[in-house]
Design a protein around this motif. Structure first.
Motif, PDB file in Angstrom:
ATOM      1  N   GLU A   1       1.183  13.200   0.373  1.00  0.00           N
ATOM      2  CA  GLU A   1       0.707  11.778   0.593  1.00  0.00           C
ATOM      3  C   GLU A   1       1.821  10.684   0.155  1.00  0.00           C
ATOM      4  OE1 GLU A   1      -4.375  11.825   0.812  1.00  0.00           O
ATOM      5  OE2 GLU A   1      -3.222  11.668  -0.854  1.00  0.00           O
TER       6      GLU A   1
ATOM      7  N   GLU B   1       0.837  -1.279   0.123  1.00  0.00           N
ATOM      8  CA  GLU B   1       0.059  -0.042  -0.066  1.00  0.00           C
ATOM      9  C   GLU B   1       0.874   1.461  -0.027  1.00  0.00           C
ATOM     10  OE1 GLU B   1      -3.177   2.220   2.797  1.00  0.00           O
ATOM     11  OE2 GLU B   1      -3.254   0.001   2.813  1.00  0.00           O
TER      12      GLU B   1
ATOM     13  N   THR C   1       1.115   4.164  -3.054  1.00  0.00           N
ATOM     14  CA  THR C   1       0.973   5.442  -2.770  1.00  0.00           C
ATOM     15  C   THR C   1       1.963   6.196  -3.295  1.00  0.00           C
ATOM     16  OG1 THR C   1      -0.533   4.980  -0.725  1.00  0.00           O
ATOM     17  CG2 THR C   1       0.311   7.283  -0.894  1.00  0.00           C
TER      18      THR C   1
ATOM     19  N   PRO D   1      -2.800   9.764  -5.369  1.00  0.00           N
ATOM     20  CA  PRO D   1      -2.308  10.449  -4.149  1.00  0.00           C
ATOM     21  C   PRO D   1      -1.864  11.813  -4.327  1.00  0.00           C
ATOM     22  CG  PRO D   1      -1.676   8.251  -4.054  1.00  0.00           C
ATOM     23  CD  PRO D   1      -2.006   8.610  -5.544  1.00  0.00           C
TER      24      PRO D   1
END
Length: 133
Positions: free
Chosen positions: A51, A9, A13, A47
């Protein structure tokens, strides 16, 4: 090598957020309406840059935090502290101090499965020629 779901993840991102520059370039050049549409969709779903940076920081911390046991494996496989230092682009003393701090932390936090004797042994057995151990 498999990764933990949170690693995937975070990497996703970082990767998607870092690709914003590519999609902005596609929008600016606008060579085809299809490309522009794809770029708009990708930018909308990507993102934010902050982020992406936060994910980068978390990934780097995780990777550096895991470095000690790969260093141990390298020494046990025949590499020297000089080899490791050269690979990391730092001095032998810094490599050994980083390793020592990491295994001290493993001891302090009583990490399950931590092999204290094995981890300290590479400092003695793989001692650098400059006498740092």
């Amino acid at each position: 090598m498999s990764t933990a779901p949170w690693d995937e993840e975070l990497f996703h991102t970082w990767s998607r957020g870092a690709s914003r520059v590519v999609w902005r370039t596609v929008l600016e050049r606008g060579r085809s309406e299809v490309a522009v549409d794809v770029a708009r969709r990708e930018l909308a779903a990507a993102p934010t840059a902050l982020e992406a940076l936060a994910a980068n920081v978390a990934l780097v911390r995780h990777l550096i935090g895991c470095r000690w046991y790969v260093m141990r494996e390298a020494i046990e496989s025949g590499a020297t502290w000089e080899d490791i230092a050269r690979t990391l682009g730092v001095g032998v003393r810094e490599v050994q101090e980083t390793y020592r701090a990491a295994i001290t932390q493993q001891e302090r936090h009583r990490v399950p499965g931590f092999d204290k004797a094995r981890s300290w042994a590479v400092l003695r057995d793989g001692a650098a020629e400059d006498g740092v151990s």
